[in-house]
Design a protein around this motif. Structure first.
Motif, PDB file in Angstrom:
ATOM      1  N   ASN A 142      -4.659  10.310  11.566  1.00  0.00           N
ATOM      2  CA  ASN A 142      -3.486   9.595  12.060  1.00  0.00           C
ATOM      3  C   ASN A 142      -2.247  10.084  11.323  1.00  0.00           C
ATOM      4  N   THR A 143      -1.142  10.218  12.041  1.00  0.00           N
ATOM      5  CA  THR A 143       0.117  10.552  11.382  1.00  0.00           C
ATOM      6  C   THR A 143       0.622   9.290  10.697  1.00  0.00           C
ATOM      7  N   MET A 144       0.761   9.368   9.378  1.00  0.00           N
ATOM      8  CA  MET A 144       1.224   8.225   8.592  1.00  0.00           C
ATOM      9  C   MET A 144       2.563   8.569   7.966  1.00  0.00           C
ATOM     10  N   THR A 145       3.436   7.569   7.928  1.00  0.00           N
ATOM     11  CA  THR A 145       4.792   7.764   7.423  1.00  0.00           C
ATOM     12  C   THR A 145       5.116   6.665   6.423  1.00  0.00           C
ATOM     13  N   ALA A 146       5.796   7.056   5.344  1.00  0.00           N
ATOM     14  CA  ALA A 146       6.279   6.094   4.350  1.00  0.00           C
ATOM     15  C   ALA A 146       7.799   6.163   4.337  1.00  0.00           C
ATOM     16  N   THR A 147       8.456   5.018   4.544  1.00  0.00           N
ATOM     17  CA  THR A 147       9.924   4.975   4.558  1.00  0.00           C
ATOM     18  C   THR A 147      10.419   3.792   3.726  1.00  0.00           C
ATOM     19  N   LEU A 148      11.618   3.969   3.188  1.00  0.00           N
ATOM     20  CA  LEU A 148      12.269   2.905   2.448  1.00  0.00           C
ATOM     21  C   LEU A 148      13.767   3.051   2.644  1.00  0.00           C
ATOM     22  N   GLY A 149      14.390   1.996   3.142  1.00  0.00           N
ATOM     23  CA  GLY A 149      15.833   2.013   3.346  1.00  0.00           C
ATOM     24  C   GLY A 149      16.297   3.143   4.243  1.00  0.00           C
ATOM     25  N   GLY A 150      15.524   3.462   5.271  1.00  0.00           N
ATOM     26  CA  GLY A 150      15.882   4.527   6.199  1.00  0.00           C
ATOM     27  C   GLY A 150      15.562   5.929   5.699  1.00  0.00           C
ATOM     28  N   ARG A 151      15.035   6.053   4.486  1.00  0.00           N
ATOM     29  CA  ARG A 151      14.678   7.369   3.948  1.00  0.00           C
ATOM     30  C   ARG A 151      13.193   7.615   4.123  1.00  0.00           C
ATOM     31  N   GLN A 152      12.856   8.765   4.672  1.00  0.00           N
ATOM     32  CA  GLN A 152      11.461   9.138   4.835  1.00  0.00           C
ATOM     33  C   GLN A 152      10.952   9.718   3.519  1.00  0.00           C
ATOM     34  N   LEU A 153      10.005   9.004   2.907  1.00  0.00           N
ATOM     35  CA  LEU A 153       9.447   9.423   1.629  1.00  0.00           C
ATOM     36  C   LEU A 153       8.259  10.362   1.796  1.00  0.00           C
ATOM     37  N   ALA A 154       7.510  10.182   2.896  1.00  0.00           N
ATOM     38  CA  ALA A 154       6.331  11.017   3.134  1.00  0.00           C
ATOM     39  C   ALA A 154       5.919  10.916   4.590  1.00  0.00           C
ATOM     40  N   VAL A 155       5.300  11.987   5.077  1.00  0.00           N
ATOM     41  CA  VAL A 155       4.694  11.989   6.409  1.00  0.00           C
ATOM     42  C   VAL A 155       3.549  12.995   6.401  1.00  0.00           C
ATOM     43  N   SER A 156       2.407  12.571   6.969  1.00  0.00           N
ATOM     44  CA  SER A 156       1.247  13.467   6.992  1.00  0.00           C
ATOM     45  C   SER A 156       0.204  12.964   7.983  1.00  0.00           C
ATOM     46  N   ASP A 157      -0.592  13.910   8.471  1.00  0.00           N
ATOM     47  CA  ASP A 157      -1.773  13.550   9.264  1.00  0.00           C
ATOM     48  C   ASP A 157      -3.039  13.942   8.496  1.00  0.00           C
ATOM     49  N   GLU A 158      -2.917  14.008   7.163  1.00  0.00           N
ATOM     50  CA  GLU A 158      -4.053  14.337   6.287  1.00  0.00           C
ATOM     51  C   GLU A 158      -4.155  13.346   5.129  1.00  0.00           C
ATOM     52  N   CYS A 159      -3.882  12.088   5.401  1.00  0.00           N
ATOM     53  CA  CYS A 159      -3.904  11.048   4.375  1.00  0.00           C
ATOM     54  C   CYS A 159      -5.326  10.559   4.111  1.00  0.00           C
ATOM     55  N   LEU A 160      -5.465   9.898   2.981  1.00  0.00           N
ATOM     56  CA  LEU A 160      -6.690   9.179   2.660  1.00  0.00           C
ATOM     57  C   LEU A 160      -6.376   7.690   2.719  1.00  0.00           C
ATOM     58  N   LEU A 161      -7.207   6.961   3.416  1.00  0.00           N
ATOM     59  CA  LEU A 161      -7.104   5.517   3.456  1.00  0.00           C
ATOM     60  C   LEU A 161      -8.121   5.003   2.440  1.00  0.00           C
ATOM     61  N   VAL A 162      -7.644   4.309   1.412  1.00  0.00           N
ATOM     62  CA  VAL A 162      -8.532   3.850   0.349  1.00  0.00           C
ATOM     63  C   VAL A 162      -8.836   2.372   0.557  1.00  0.00           C
ATOM     64  N   ASP A 163     -10.114   2.094   0.725  1.00  0.00           N
ATOM     65  CA  ASP A 163     -10.610   0.734   0.915  1.00  0.00           C
ATOM     66  C   ASP A 163     -11.383   0.374  -0.348  1.00  0.00           C
ATOM     67  N   GLU A 164     -10.698  -0.341  -1.247  1.00  0.00           N
ATOM     68  CA  GLU A 164     -11.319  -0.700  -2.523  1.00  0.00           C
ATOM     69  C   GLU A 164     -11.715  -2.159  -2.522  1.00  0.00           C
ATOM     70  N   GLN A 165     -12.921  -2.405  -2.967  1.00  0.00           N
ATOM     71  CA  GLN A 165     -13.422  -3.767  -3.122  1.00  0.00           C
ATOM     72  C   GLN A 165     -12.401  -4.564  -3.925  1.00  0.00           C
ATOM     73  N   ASP A 166     -12.145  -5.790  -3.528  1.00  0.00           N
ATOM     74  CA  ASP A 166     -11.218  -6.697  -4.203  1.00  0.00           C
ATOM     75  C   ASP A 166      -9.751  -6.302  -4.066  1.00  0.00           C
ATOM     76  N   HIS A 167      -9.421  -5.330  -3.211  1.00  0.00           N
ATOM     77  CA  HIS A 167      -8.040  -4.912  -2.982  1.00  0.00           C
ATOM     78  C   HIS A 167      -7.835  -4.699  -1.487  1.00  0.00           C
ATOM     79  N   GLY A 168      -6.596  -4.603  -1.077  1.00  0.00           N
ATOM     80  CA  GLY A 168      -6.286  -4.297   0.315  1.00  0.00           C
ATOM     81  C   GLY A 168      -6.370  -2.799   0.563  1.00  0.00           C
ATOM     82  N   LEU A 169      -6.217  -2.402   1.813  1.00  0.00           N
ATOM     83  CA  LEU A 169      -6.208  -0.987   2.172  1.00  0.00           C
ATOM     84  C   LEU A 169      -4.925  -0.336   1.667  1.00  0.00           C
ATOM     85  N   VAL A 170      -5.048   0.864   1.111  1.00  0.00           N
ATOM     86  CA  VAL A 170      -3.893   1.602   0.603  1.00  0.00           C
ATOM     87  C   VAL A 170      -3.923   3.017   1.156  1.00  0.00           C
TER      88      VAL A 170
END
Length: 133
Positions: free
Chosen positions: A25-53
């Protein structure tokens, strides 16, 4: 602190779960209108006792916007983390990574995550890889 001095939490909790899920999936990170990152090669981390990151590969992050901060923390299951902030932000940090994670999550090395309570991370459409079962 080096990787050798950070004991792995898996020694005492071998059942603890940290799943690293490769996504197209193409994932994008933005803050205040600034694109911090974009990629279709991300890792989705599912850690016990935490949310998805979402963790972005380092080459997908606009590192020119980020500034290193002198903060290091230790996760017993991932290792020692390093942090970044935006120079004009009121937040002490907005991103982190594990440069030398524990062997159980070694694929995470160098991938960068953003504080999803501050940075908007969106997940777009995936790309078909040609594999079907």
């Amino acid at each position: 602190m080096s990787k050798e001095t950070v004991p792995s939490g898996y020694l005492h909790r071998p059942d603890y779960r940290v799943e690293l899920l490769a996504r197209t999936n193409t994932m994008t990170a933005t803050l205040g209108g600034r694109q911090l990152a974009v990629s279709d090669e991300c890792l989705l981390v599912d850690e016990q006792d935490h949310g998805l990151v979402v963790y972005f590969p380092p080459q997908a992050v606009n590192s020119g916007l980020l500034e290193t901060v002198e903060l290091h923390t230790v996760c017993p299951f991932k290792g020692e983390a390093s942090y970044w902030t935006l120079p004009d932000s009121d937040r002490p940090w907005i991103a982190w990574c594990y440069p030398q994670p524990h062997s159980q999550v070694s694929r995470l090395a160098g991938y960068i995550a953003f504080d999803q309570s501050v940075v908007q991370v969106t997940i777009g459409a995936g790309r078909y890889t040609g594999v079907r079962s």
